[in-house]
Design a protein around this motif. Structure first.
Motif, PDB file in Angstrom:
ATOM      1  N   ASN A  21      25.934  14.744 -14.416  1.00 37.22           N
ATOM      2  CA  ASN A  21      25.386  12.736 -13.793  1.00 37.22           C
ATOM      3  C   ASN A  21      26.661  11.805 -14.632  1.00 37.22           C
ATOM      4  O   ASN A  21      27.307  11.949 -15.399  1.00 37.22           O
ATOM      5  N   ARG A  22      26.649  10.860 -13.847  1.00 37.01           N
ATOM      6  CA  ARG A  22      27.494   9.608 -14.794  1.00 37.01           C
ATOM      7  C   ARG A  22      27.139   9.462 -16.307  1.00 37.01           C
ATOM      8  O   ARG A  22      28.213   9.396 -17.004  1.00 37.01           O
ATOM      9  N   GLN A  24      26.577  11.748 -18.189  1.00 33.07           N
ATOM     10  CA  GLN A  24      26.753  12.564 -19.055  1.00 33.07           C
ATOM     11  C   GLN A  24      28.526  12.848 -19.011  1.00 33.07           C
ATOM     12  O   GLN A  24      29.358  12.775 -19.813  1.00 33.07           O
ATOM     13  N   ARG A  25      29.146  12.269 -17.597  1.00 29.25           N
ATOM     14  CA  ARG A  25      30.412  12.179 -17.735  1.00 29.25           C
ATOM     15  C   ARG A  25      30.839  10.881 -18.556  1.00 29.25           C
ATOM     16  O   ARG A  25      31.974  11.226 -19.437  1.00 29.25           O
ATOM     17  N   ARG A  26      30.236   9.944 -18.934  1.00 36.01           N
ATOM     18  CA  ARG A  26      30.034   8.711 -19.839  1.00 36.01           C
ATOM     19  C   ARG A  26      30.706   9.382 -21.370  1.00 36.01           C
ATOM     20  O   ARG A  26      31.029   8.432 -22.181  1.00 36.01           O
ATOM     21  N   ALA A  27      29.362   9.866 -21.489  1.00 33.74           N
ATOM     22  CA  ALA A  27      29.366  10.096 -22.965  1.00 33.74           C
ATOM     23  C   ALA A  27      30.202  11.557 -22.991  1.00 33.74           C
ATOM     24  O   ALA A  27      30.669  11.229 -24.071  1.00 33.74           O
ATOM     25  N   LEU A  28      31.065  12.492 -21.944  1.00 30.79           N
ATOM     26  CA  LEU A  28      31.822  13.351 -22.114  1.00 30.79           C
ATOM     27  C   LEU A  28      33.237  12.319 -22.994  1.00 30.79           C
ATOM     28  O   LEU A  28      34.388  12.937 -23.104  1.00 30.79           O
ATOM     29  N   ALA A  81      22.664  13.329 -23.540  1.00 30.58           N
ATOM     30  CA  ALA A  81      22.182  13.105 -22.275  1.00 30.58           C
ATOM     31  C   ALA A  81      22.651  14.618 -21.146  1.00 30.58           C
ATOM     32  O   ALA A  81      22.557  14.389 -20.345  1.00 30.58           O
ATOM     33  N   GLY A  82      22.483  15.764 -22.138  1.00 34.44           N
ATOM     34  CA  GLY A  82      22.649  17.110 -21.858  1.00 34.44           C
ATOM     35  C   GLY A  82      23.543  17.563 -20.564  1.00 34.44           C
ATOM     36  O   GLY A  82      23.522  17.941 -20.712  1.00 34.44           O
ATOM     37  N   VAL A  83      24.850  17.307 -21.451  1.00 33.93           N
ATOM     38  CA  VAL A  83      25.830  17.586 -21.892  1.00 33.93           C
ATOM     39  C   VAL A  83      25.968  19.369 -21.853  1.00 33.93           C
ATOM     40  O   VAL A  83      25.555  18.601 -23.115  1.00 33.93           O
TER      41      VAL A  83
END
Length: 92
Positions: A21-22, A24-28, A81-83
């Motif tokens: 999700n958004r 998770q992508r930002r956190a990565l 965030a669940g990554v």
């Protein structure tokens, strides 16, 4: 992922990959960016400076500590965030 690959993986019992999700992508992305800054800093050449320059050594040390703290915070946020862990470490 092509349907033939999904079907093959399903036959093997492999879990289907969920899209991120958004958040998770930002956190990565934050992990990648912070790690890139740390690598860049570590590759910086300080040869042109006086080795006994105490203020410069303190700045260098403080900057290193700040960047490593920032990386730890980014990894923790990505985990929260669940990554998946393997994606976090693959991005470093």
């Amino acid at each position: 992922m092509p349907s033939s690959v999904r079907a093959r993986d399903a036959d093997r019992g492999a879990p289907a990959a969920r899209p991120m999700n958004r958040n998770q992508r930002r956190a990565l992305e934050q992990v990648r960016d912070t790690c890139a800054m740390l690598h860049s800093f570590m590759d910086t050449d300080f040869v042109d400076t006086d080795p006994g320059d105490q203020p410069l050594e303190r700045v260098h040390s403080a900057t290193f500590h700040q960047l490593t703290d920032d990386l730890l915070d980014a990894v923790t946020a990505a985990e929260s965030a669940g990554v998946p862990e393997h994606l976090i470490f693959d991005s470093m």
